[in-house]
Design a protein around this motif. Structure first.
Motif, PDB file in Angstrom:
ATOM      1  N   LEU A   1       9.404  27.000 -19.972  1.00 12.98           N
ATOM      2  CA  LEU A   1       9.474  28.456 -19.855  1.00 12.98           C
ATOM      3  C   LEU A   1       9.399  28.943 -18.413  1.00 12.98           C
ATOM      4  CD1 LEU A   1       7.218  29.234 -22.918  1.00 12.98           C
ATOM      5  CD2 LEU A   1       9.707  29.348 -22.798  1.00 12.98           C
ATOM      6  N   VAL A   2       8.933  28.083 -17.512  1.00 18.75           N
ATOM      7  CA  VAL A   2       8.911  28.434 -16.081  1.00 18.75           C
ATOM      8  C   VAL A   2       9.991  27.659 -15.322  1.00 18.75           C
ATOM      9  CG1 VAL A   2       6.528  29.247 -15.963  1.00 18.75           C
ATOM     10  CG2 VAL A   2       7.010  26.806 -15.636  1.00 18.75           C
ATOM     11  N   GLY A   3      10.929  27.068 -16.080  1.00 20.12           N
ATOM     12  CA  GLY A   3      12.084  26.428 -15.460  1.00 20.12           C
ATOM     13  C   GLY A   3      11.916  24.969 -15.110  1.00 20.12           C
ATOM     14  N   VAL A   4      10.836  24.330 -15.567  1.00 19.71           N
ATOM     15  CA  VAL A   4      10.643  22.907 -15.287  1.00 19.71           C
ATOM     16  C   VAL A   4      11.184  22.125 -16.472  1.00 19.71           C
ATOM     17  CG1 VAL A   4       8.949  21.071 -14.882  1.00 19.71           C
ATOM     18  CG2 VAL A   4       8.613  23.350 -13.882  1.00 19.71           C
ATOM     19  N   GLN A   5      12.208  21.339 -16.243  1.00 17.47           N
ATOM     20  CA  GLN A   5      12.814  20.534 -17.293  1.00 17.47           C
ATOM     21  C   GLN A   5      12.363  19.092 -17.113  1.00 17.47           C
ATOM     22  OE1 GLN A   5      14.877  21.964 -19.722  1.00 17.47           O
ATOM     23  NE2 GLN A   5      14.255  23.868 -18.751  1.00 17.47           N
ATOM     24  N   ALA A   6      11.508  18.612 -18.005  1.00 19.68           N
ATOM     25  CA  ALA A   6      10.990  17.258 -17.873  1.00 19.68           C
ATOM     26  C   ALA A   6      12.069  16.222 -18.128  1.00 19.68           C
ATOM     27  CB  ALA A   6       9.820  17.048 -18.820  1.00 19.68           C
ATOM     28  N   GLY A   7      12.755  16.310 -19.250  1.00 15.95           N
ATOM     29  CA  GLY A   7      13.806  15.356 -19.573  1.00 15.95           C
ATOM     30  C   GLY A   7      13.255  13.963 -19.769  1.00 15.95           C
ATOM     31  N   PRO A   8      14.130  13.025 -20.151  1.00 14.13           N
ATOM     32  CA  PRO A   8      13.670  11.659 -20.388  1.00 14.13           C
ATOM     33  C   PRO A   8      13.395  10.921 -19.087  1.00 14.13           C
ATOM     34  CG  PRO A   8      16.036  11.807 -20.686  1.00 14.13           C
ATOM     35  CD  PRO A   8      15.532  13.210 -20.442  1.00 14.13           C
ATOM     36  N   ALA A   9      12.459   9.994 -19.131  1.00 10.27           N
ATOM     37  CA  ALA A   9      12.166   9.163 -17.966  1.00 10.27           C
ATOM     38  C   ALA A   9      13.279   8.133 -17.807  1.00 10.27           C
ATOM     39  CB  ALA A   9      10.829   8.460 -18.149  1.00 10.27           C
TER      40      ALA A   9
END
Length: 173
Positions: free
Chosen positions: A154-162
């Motif tokens: 929601l604050v624009g941080v996209q974790a995504g897969p390692a």
């Protein structure tokens, strides 16, 4: 790359990913961090394959005792009290989205409307939710239609897969 461009690209990627999954897109550009300055992540969002699977349904953000906690988006305070011995505040942002903050001594009251950036309360370093000891951290949880989602999106941080890279890769940090 400047911050505005990063947020736009991140929003577009989130939107296209959600559309491909058939899910509603998660808004990313209108939410703010609940702590200032932008905090370090102590522990991220982890959820198993089922709603009842073990995990960590929120993000723990590094903070300090007494630090103000802010509303990341406008909404209505839906809870300000104690849960399992820990002081907590929850905000209903509409559209089935509810955010929660623990351990926080409330400065707001039930039913109060808050704007993005309004102080919700003060971060505490005590109680059962002080699971970051010896550090102080804010546990930030977000539910959409009752299901937990990663608040960092929601604050624009996209974790995504390692992704593991070979040691000799030019991309290795």
């Amino acid at each position: 790359m400047n911050r505005s461009l990063i947020l736009i690209v991140s929003s577009l990627l989130s939107l296209s990913s959600a559309m491909m999954d058939g899910a509603e897109p998660v808004p990313t550009s209108r939410w703010e961090w609940p702590l200032r300055p932008v905090p370090a992540l102590v522990r991220g969002f982890v959820i198993g394959p089922h709603p009842w699977s073990p995990g960590h349904r929120g993000a723990d953000l590094a903070g300090s005792a007494g630090q103000p906690v802010f509303a990341p988006a406008s909404g209505t305070v839906s809870f300000a009290g104690v849960v399992a011995g820990s002081p907590a505040v929850s905000v209903d942002h509409g559209g089935g989205v509810v955010s929660s903050y623990v351990p926080v001594r409330a400065r707001v009251r039930l039913g109060q409307n808050v704007e993005a950036g309004a102080p919700l309360g003060d971060l505490l370093a005590v109680g059962p939710a002080a699971h970051c000891l010896p550090r102080t951290c804010l546990h930030w949880g977000v539910r959409r239609d009752g299901d937990y989602v990663d608040p960092l999106e929601l604050v624009g941080v996209q974790a995504g897969p390692a992704v593991l890279l070979p040691l000799n890769s030019d991309q290795a940090a």
